[in-house]
Design a protein around this motif. Structure first.
Motif, mmCIF file in Angstrom:
data_model
loop_
_atom_site.group_PDB
_atom_site.id
_atom_site.type_symbol
_atom_site.label_atom_id
_atom_site.label_comp_id
_atom_site.label_asym_id
_atom_site.label_seq_id
_atom_site.Cartn_x
_atom_site.Cartn_y
_atom_site.Cartn_z
ATOM 1 N N MET A 1 2.829 -57.386 -23.171
ATOM 2 C CA MET A 1 4.069 -56.924 -23.739
ATOM 3 C C MET A 1 3.841 -56.293 -25.112
ATOM 4 O O MET A 1 4.388 -55.260 -25.407
ATOM 5 N N LEU A 2 2.991 -56.934 -25.899
ATOM 6 C CA LEU A 2 2.688 -56.412 -27.224
ATOM 7 C C LEU A 2 1.979 -55.064 -27.132
ATOM 8 O O LEU A 2 2.260 -54.160 -27.917
ATOM 9 N N ASP A 3 1.086 -54.923 -26.141
ATOM 10 C CA ASP A 3 0.404 -53.641 -25.936
ATOM 11 C C ASP A 3 1.397 -52.530 -25.623
ATOM 12 O O ASP A 3 1.298 -51.425 -26.134
ATOM 13 N N PHE A 4 2.368 -52.844 -24.770
ATOM 14 C CA PHE A 4 3.385 -51.864 -24.400
ATOM 15 C C PHE A 4 4.177 -51.415 -25.629
ATOM 16 O O PHE A 4 4.386 -50.233 -25.853
ATOM 17 N N LEU A 5 4.617 -52.368 -26.432
ATOM 18 C CA LEU A 5 5.380 -52.036 -27.632
ATOM 19 C C LEU A 5 4.551 -51.228 -28.624
ATOM 20 O O LEU A 5 5.057 -50.313 -29.259
ATOM 21 N N SER A 6 3.274 -51.564 -28.720
ATOM 22 C CA SER A 6 2.393 -50.809 -29.619
ATOM 23 C C SER A 6 2.283 -49.366 -29.178
ATOM 24 O O SER A 6 2.303 -48.444 -29.998
ATOM 25 N N ARG A 7 2.162 -49.156 -27.862
ATOM 26 C CA ARG A 7 2.069 -47.779 -27.346
ATOM 27 C C ARG A 7 3.373 -47.025 -27.542
ATOM 28 O O ARG A 7 3.374 -45.858 -27.882
ATOM 29 N N VAL A 8 4.505 -47.692 -27.326
ATOM 30 C CA VAL A 8 5.810 -47.047 -27.474
ATOM 31 C C VAL A 8 6.038 -46.613 -28.913
ATOM 32 O O VAL A 8 6.538 -45.527 -29.185
ATOM 33 N N PHE A 9 5.656 -47.447 -29.856
ATOM 34 C CA PHE A 9 5.895 -47.139 -31.262
ATOM 35 C C PHE A 9 4.715 -46.444 -31.937
ATOM 36 O O PHE A 9 4.658 -46.345 -33.151
ATOM 37 N N GLY A 10 3.760 -45.960 -31.141
ATOM 38 C CA GLY A 10 2.679 -45.153 -31.684
ATOM 39 C C GLY A 10 1.601 -45.912 -32.402
ATOM 40 O O GLY A 10 0.885 -45.350 -33.214
ATOM 41 N N ARG A 11 1.454 -47.165 -32.133
ATOM 42 C CA ARG A 11 0.436 -47.958 -32.816
ATOM 43 C C ARG A 11 -0.890 -47.973 -32.071
ATOM 44 O O ARG A 11 -1.871 -48.460 -32.574
ATOM 45 N N ASP A 12 -0.912 -47.435 -30.859
ATOM 46 C CA ASP A 12 -2.131 -47.455 -30.047
ATOM 47 C C ASP A 12 -2.955 -46.200 -30.333
ATOM 48 O O ASP A 12 -2.924 -45.230 -29.605
ATOM 49 N N SER A 13 -3.683 -46.208 -31.425
ATOM 50 C CA SER A 13 -4.478 -45.054 -31.809
ATOM 51 C C SER A 13 -5.954 -45.248 -31.481
ATOM 52 O O SER A 13 -6.780 -44.439 -31.869
ATOM 53 N N THR A 14 -6.293 -46.311 -30.770
ATOM 54 C CA THR A 14 -7.705 -46.580 -30.496
ATOM 55 C C THR A 14 -8.324 -45.512 -29.622
ATOM 56 O O THR A 14 -9.448 -45.107 -29.855
ATOM 57 N N SER A 15 -7.593 -45.013 -28.618
ATOM 58 C CA SER A 15 -8.174 -43.988 -27.757
ATOM 59 C C SER A 15 -8.366 -42.686 -28.534
ATOM 60 O O SER A 15 -9.393 -42.037 -28.412
ATOM 61 N N SER A 16 -7.400 -42.299 -29.329
ATOM 62 C CA SER A 16 -7.529 -41.094 -30.158
ATOM 63 C C SER A 16 -8.668 -41.251 -31.152
ATOM 64 O O SER A 16 -9.424 -40.321 -31.390
ATOM 65 N N LYS A 17 -8.753 -42.433 -31.713
ATOM 66 C CA LYS A 17 -9.811 -42.712 -32.682
ATOM 67 C C LYS A 17 -11.180 -42.604 -32.021
ATOM 68 O O LYS A 17 -12.097 -41.997 -32.584
ATOM 69 N N ASN A 18 -11.315 -43.151 -30.825
ATOM 70 C CA ASN A 18 -12.601 -43.099 -30.120
ATOM 71 C C ASN A 18 -12.967 -41.679 -29.728
ATOM 72 O O ASN A 18 -14.133 -41.292 -29.818
ATOM 73 N N VAL A 19 -11.994 -40.897 -29.293
ATOM 74 C CA VAL A 19 -12.252 -39.498 -28.938
ATOM 75 C C VAL A 19 -12.718 -38.720 -30.166
ATOM 76 O O VAL A 19 -13.698 -37.976 -30.115
ATOM 77 N N ALA A 20 -12.027 -38.897 -31.269
ATOM 78 C CA ALA A 20 -12.399 -38.206 -32.507
ATOM 79 C C ALA A 20 -13.785 -38.643 -32.974
ATOM 80 O O ALA A 20 -14.591 -37.817 -33.421
ATOM 81 N N LYS A 21 -14.067 -39.923 -32.865
ATOM 82 C CA LYS A 21 -15.379 -40.450 -33.271
ATOM 83 C C LYS A 21 -16.485 -39.850 -32.410
ATOM 84 O O LYS A 21 -17.530 -39.451 -32.925
ATOM 85 N N GLU A 22 -16.259 -39.751 -31.096
ATOM 86 C CA GLU A 22 -17.260 -39.176 -30.194
ATOM 87 C C GLU A 22 -17.470 -37.695 -30.487
ATOM 88 O O GLU A 22 -18.594 -37.203 -30.483
ATOM 89 N N ARG A 23 -16.411 -36.972 -30.751
ATOM 90 C CA ARG A 23 -16.529 -35.540 -31.092
ATOM 91 C C ARG A 23 -17.327 -35.355 -32.375
ATOM 92 O O ARG A 23 -18.183 -34.480 -32.460
ATOM 93 N N LEU A 24 -17.038 -36.165 -33.367
ATOM 94 C CA LEU A 24 -17.770 -36.084 -34.626
ATOM 95 C C LEU A 24 -19.246 -36.399 -34.414
ATOM 96 O O LEU A 24 -20.122 -35.721 -34.950
#
Length: 92
Positions: A1-24
């Motif tokens: 439930m907490l994961d869902f709320l985090s994604r809804v409110f934009g707190r789930d930046s781990t995937s974006s962070k990992n993509v950016a880290k891999e590109r760098l």
């Protein structure tokens, strides 16, 4: 439930962070190896051409990258093989 709320409110930046880290990481490896993106694309196309003589591969899923470890650079290729060919096609 907490994961869902985090994604809804934009707190789930781990995937974006990992993509950016891999590109760098890839940009830094390419810089250290002095390899242009065009050269890496050309290398990928040559690998496809040669390997296709011996096996059927999934060209769209093929990944080629350079990996750096201290003072060494390694070529890393992930080549999904669909099937082996029974006969070898001679190069033209």
């Amino acid at each position: 439930m907490l994961d869902f709320l985090s994604r809804v409110f934009g707190r789930d930046s781990t995937s974006s962070k990992n993509v950016a880290k891999e590109r760098l990481r890839l940009v830094l490896v390419h810089d250290r190896a002095n390899v242009s993106p065009e050269l890496l694309t050309s290398l990928k196309n040559d690998l496809i051409k040669v390997i296709s003589n011996y096996m059927e591969i999934d060209e769209k899923a093929l990944e080629v990258s350079l990996d750096s470890s201290e003072d060494q650079v390694a070529l890393v290729a992930n080549i999904p093989v669909k099937r082996m060919k029974r006969s070898v096609r001679s190069p033209a």
